[in-house]
Design a protein around this motif. Sequence first.
Motif, PDB file in Angstrom:
ATOM      1  N   ASN A 110       0.859  -1.333  -0.213  1.00 10.13           N
ATOM      2  CA  ASN A 110      -0.166   0.049  -0.032  1.00 10.13           C
ATOM      3  C   ASN A 110       0.896   1.423   0.055  1.00 10.13           C
ATOM      4  OD1 ASN A 110       0.881  -0.423   2.476  1.00 10.13           O
ATOM      5  ND2 ASN A 110      -1.003  -0.331   3.357  1.00 10.13           N
ATOM      6  N   VAL A 111       1.991   1.171   0.591  1.00  6.19           N
ATOM      7  CA  VAL A 111       3.020   2.108   0.369  1.00  6.19           C
ATOM      8  C   VAL A 111       3.483   2.646  -0.878  1.00  6.19           C
ATOM      9  CG1 VAL A 111       5.161   3.106   1.292  1.00  6.19           C
ATOM     10  CG2 VAL A 111       3.806   1.720   2.913  1.00  6.19           C
ATOM     11  N   ASP A 112       3.861   1.473  -1.864  1.00  6.31           N
ATOM     12  CA  ASP A 112       4.077   1.828  -3.011  1.00  6.31           C
ATOM     13  C   ASP A 112       2.711   2.298  -3.691  1.00  6.31           C
ATOM     14  OD1 ASP A 112       6.424   0.606  -2.612  1.00  6.31           O
ATOM     15  OD2 ASP A 112       6.266  -1.286  -3.370  1.00  6.31           O
ATOM     16  N   THR A 113       1.731   2.150  -3.618  1.00  5.41           N
ATOM     17  CA  THR A 113       0.663   2.544  -4.256  1.00  5.41           C
ATOM     18  C   THR A 113       0.474   3.986  -4.008  1.00  5.41           C
ATOM     19  OG1 THR A 113      -0.692   0.404  -4.194  1.00  5.41           O
ATOM     20  CG2 THR A 113      -1.835   2.216  -4.740  1.00  5.41           C
ATOM     21  N   ALA A 114       0.417   4.436  -2.825  1.00  4.71           N
ATOM     22  CA  ALA A 114       0.392   5.624  -2.333  1.00  4.71           C
ATOM     23  C   ALA A 114       1.511   6.596  -2.844  1.00  4.71           C
ATOM     24  CB  ALA A 114       0.355   5.808  -0.684  1.00  4.71           C
ATOM     25  N   LEU A 115       2.754   5.986  -2.696  1.00  5.20           N
ATOM     26  CA  LEU A 115       3.948   6.960  -3.309  1.00  5.20           C
ATOM     27  C   LEU A 115       3.565   6.905  -5.010  1.00  5.20           C
ATOM     28  CD1 LEU A 115       6.641   5.370  -1.428  1.00  5.20           C
ATOM     29  CD2 LEU A 115       5.866   7.529  -1.117  1.00  5.20           C
ATOM     30  N   ASN A 116       3.163   6.020  -5.564  1.00  4.47           N
ATOM     31  CA  ASN A 116       2.985   6.160  -6.948  1.00  4.47           C
ATOM     32  C   ASN A 116       1.956   7.280  -7.430  1.00  4.47           C
ATOM     33  OD1 ASN A 116       4.738   4.081  -7.169  1.00  4.47           O
ATOM     34  ND2 ASN A 116       3.246   2.629  -7.687  1.00  4.47           N
ATOM     35  N   ILE A 117       0.771   7.180  -6.659  1.00  3.86           N
ATOM     36  CA  ILE A 117      -0.422   8.421  -6.770  1.00  3.86           C
ATOM     37  C   ILE A 117       0.404   9.638  -6.667  1.00  3.86           C
ATOM     38  CG2 ILE A 117      -2.438   9.103  -5.893  1.00  3.86           C
ATOM     39  CD1 ILE A 117      -3.251   6.136  -5.608  1.00  3.86           C
ATOM     40  N   ALA A 118       1.162   9.737  -5.417  1.00  3.36           N
ATOM     41  CA  ALA A 118       1.490  11.031  -5.016  1.00  3.36           C
ATOM     42  C   ALA A 118       2.587  11.478  -5.884  1.00  3.36           C
ATOM     43  CB  ALA A 118       2.252  10.887  -3.494  1.00  3.36           C
ATOM     44  N   GLY A 119       3.288  10.764  -6.287  1.00  8.76           N
ATOM     45  CA  GLY A 119       4.219  11.084  -7.497  1.00  8.76           C
ATOM     46  C   GLY A 119       3.479  11.445  -8.883  1.00  8.76           C
ATOM     47  N   ALA A 120       2.673  10.837  -9.350  1.00  9.58           N
ATOM     48  CA  ALA A 120       2.002  11.428 -10.492  1.00  9.58           C
ATOM     49  C   ALA A 120       1.277  12.608 -10.173  1.00  9.58           C
ATOM     50  CB  ALA A 120       0.800  10.281 -10.900  1.00  9.58           C
ATOM     51  N   PHE A 121       0.579  12.784  -9.043  1.00  4.44           N
ATOM     52  CA  PHE A 121      -0.088  14.219  -8.616  1.00  4.44           C
ATOM     53  C   PHE A 121       0.809  15.266  -8.732  1.00  4.44           C
ATOM     54  CE2 PHE A 121      -1.110  17.167  -5.266  1.00  4.44           C
ATOM     55  CZ  PHE A 121      -2.272  17.582  -5.905  1.00  4.44           C
ATOM     56  N   ALA A 122       2.077  15.124  -8.040  1.00  4.35           N
ATOM     57  CA  ALA A 122       3.118  16.080  -8.126  1.00  4.35           C
ATOM     58  C   ALA A 122       3.445  16.450  -9.574  1.00  4.35           C
ATOM     59  CB  ALA A 122       4.494  15.577  -7.253  1.00  4.35           C
ATOM     60  N   GLY A 123       3.725  15.240 -10.354  1.00 10.81           N
ATOM     61  CA  GLY A 123       4.257  15.576 -11.767  1.00 10.81           C
ATOM     62  C   GLY A 123       3.135  16.474 -12.490  1.00 10.81           C
ATOM     63  N   ALA A 124       1.715  16.091 -12.296  1.00 12.28           N
ATOM     64  CA  ALA A 124       0.668  16.780 -12.759  1.00 12.28           C
ATOM     65  C   ALA A 124       0.564  18.119 -12.378  1.00 12.28           C
ATOM     66  CB  ALA A 124      -0.609  15.963 -12.678  1.00 12.28           C
ATOM     67  N   VAL A 125       0.979  18.455 -11.076  1.00 11.05           N
ATOM     68  CA  VAL A 125       0.885  19.776 -10.753  1.00 11.05           C
ATOM     69  C   VAL A 125       1.983  20.547 -11.210  1.00 11.05           C
ATOM     70  CG1 VAL A 125       1.254  21.045  -8.433  1.00 11.05           C
ATOM     71  CG2 VAL A 125      -0.379  19.187  -8.545  1.00 11.05           C
ATOM     72  N   VAL A 126       2.999  20.026 -11.461  1.00 14.88           N
ATOM     73  CA  VAL A 126       4.347  20.719 -12.013  1.00 14.88           C
ATOM     74  C   VAL A 126       3.986  21.018 -13.502  1.00 14.88           C
ATOM     75  CG1 VAL A 126       6.572  20.522 -12.791  1.00 14.88           C
ATOM     76  CG2 VAL A 126       6.050  19.731 -10.487  1.00 14.88           C
ATOM     77  N   ALA A 127       3.432  20.146 -14.122  1.00 16.01           N
ATOM     78  CA  ALA A 127       2.988  20.331 -15.627  1.00 16.01           C
ATOM     79  C   ALA A 127       1.750  21.292 -15.609  1.00 16.01           C
ATOM     80  CB  ALA A 127       2.160  19.207 -16.040  1.00 16.01           C
ATOM     81  N   ARG A 128       0.945  21.660 -14.604  1.00 20.40           N
ATOM     82  CA  ARG A 128       0.059  22.712 -14.843  1.00 20.40           C
ATOM     83  C   ARG A 128       0.404  24.107 -14.354  1.00 20.40           C
ATOM     84  NH1 ARG A 128      -3.296  22.742 -17.928  1.00 20.40           N
ATOM     85  NH2 ARG A 128      -4.737  24.237 -16.956  1.00 20.40           N
ATOM     86  N   GLY A 129       1.471  23.855 -13.536  1.00 17.31           N
ATOM     87  CA  GLY A 129       2.154  25.337 -13.030  1.00 17.31           C
ATOM     88  C   GLY A 129       2.857  25.787 -14.081  1.00 17.31           C
TER      89      GLY A 129
END
Length: 368
Positions: A110-129
């Motif tokens: 579950n840690v890997d899943t949470a980190l994966n989602i958090a990483g994708a979220f951060a990457g999308a936020v950077v792109a939108r920024g």
Amino acid sequence: MIRRTSAAWPLFCIYAVLIVYASLYPFDNWRFQGVVSWSFLTEPWPRYWTGFDVMSNALGYAPLGFLLAVSLHHTRPHWPAIGLATFFAGVLSLLLESLQMFLPVRVPSNVDTALNIAGAFAGAVVARGLAWVGLVNRWSRFRDRWFELEAGGALALLAIWPLALMFPAAVPFGLGQVLERLETTWVHVLKDTPWLESWPLRDVEFQPMLPITESVCVALGLLLPCLLAYGVVQRRPQRWAVAGVCLTLGLLASALSAALTYGPVHAWGWVSPEVLRGSVMALILALILSLASARMCWVLALAALVLQLSLLNTAAAGVYFPMTLQTWEQGRFIRFHGLIQWLGWLWPYALLVYLVHRLSRAQTVGRG
């Protein structure tokens, strides 16, 4: 009406495939234990995890979210990029973590899943920024000035080329030398079967390359990305600039591969007289062929690619090349579960498909 193609979308698709590969490697000893359970999602988080786990999971999915968000930025109407990128990453991560239940060497977490989602979220936020401050639109305007509308596939191949060079080749810049390895693998698969005797095998062994042939392969390997770029760049000064960037990145990527494999002292140990002659040949040809039309560059690139693959796959690798591969495979970060070697093997064949597709389309349009 011809619409502009974005390089972010093919890069996103390629990166998604690489994530699937890295998550399910080594793809053997699959087993079914009689029950499928997603209880790992509700288990307590482990007390200890390493920094490598955080980096490989969070940072591994960040480019996925970034590329998908950039791809969605160019759609009409605009889609909620951050939400869709995070949702896709969550579905992909959950699917891959669930499949790891069938692999004895992988453990769903579950840690890997949470980190994966958090990483994708951060990457999308950077792109939108970046889009919010106008950098994405600036890149789009720059691309419109330098490249044709349908340059997305070519730009994706050019972006992957330096990564493919990280895999050591028997001949520098000689990607796609796979025939001998394919024959060995196929013989191993057919071993102890009646089909092996009926399968046509070579009667003679491959011979090492002559020095002049090696120089030609080096020159063709450096020239191919330049010709690929010439097909989507029209103006001559811009072609010179793009060719200079391609040649520089190729040399630096090969030096970085040698440095990570053998140490920084040996970063330029692969530069032999044959490599120097081939590099000079590539530079001269790149300058001369910058005068050619885009269609002529496509045709010359296809001819050069077929010639290089023919020379590479009818010659034996050097005597010390197996030791080079053995040393390279010991590097955890540069190897990354063998992903880089697949890029080195498949890049020229992806280029072959792309060139045939573009030339066939151009011929169809010309007849129309």
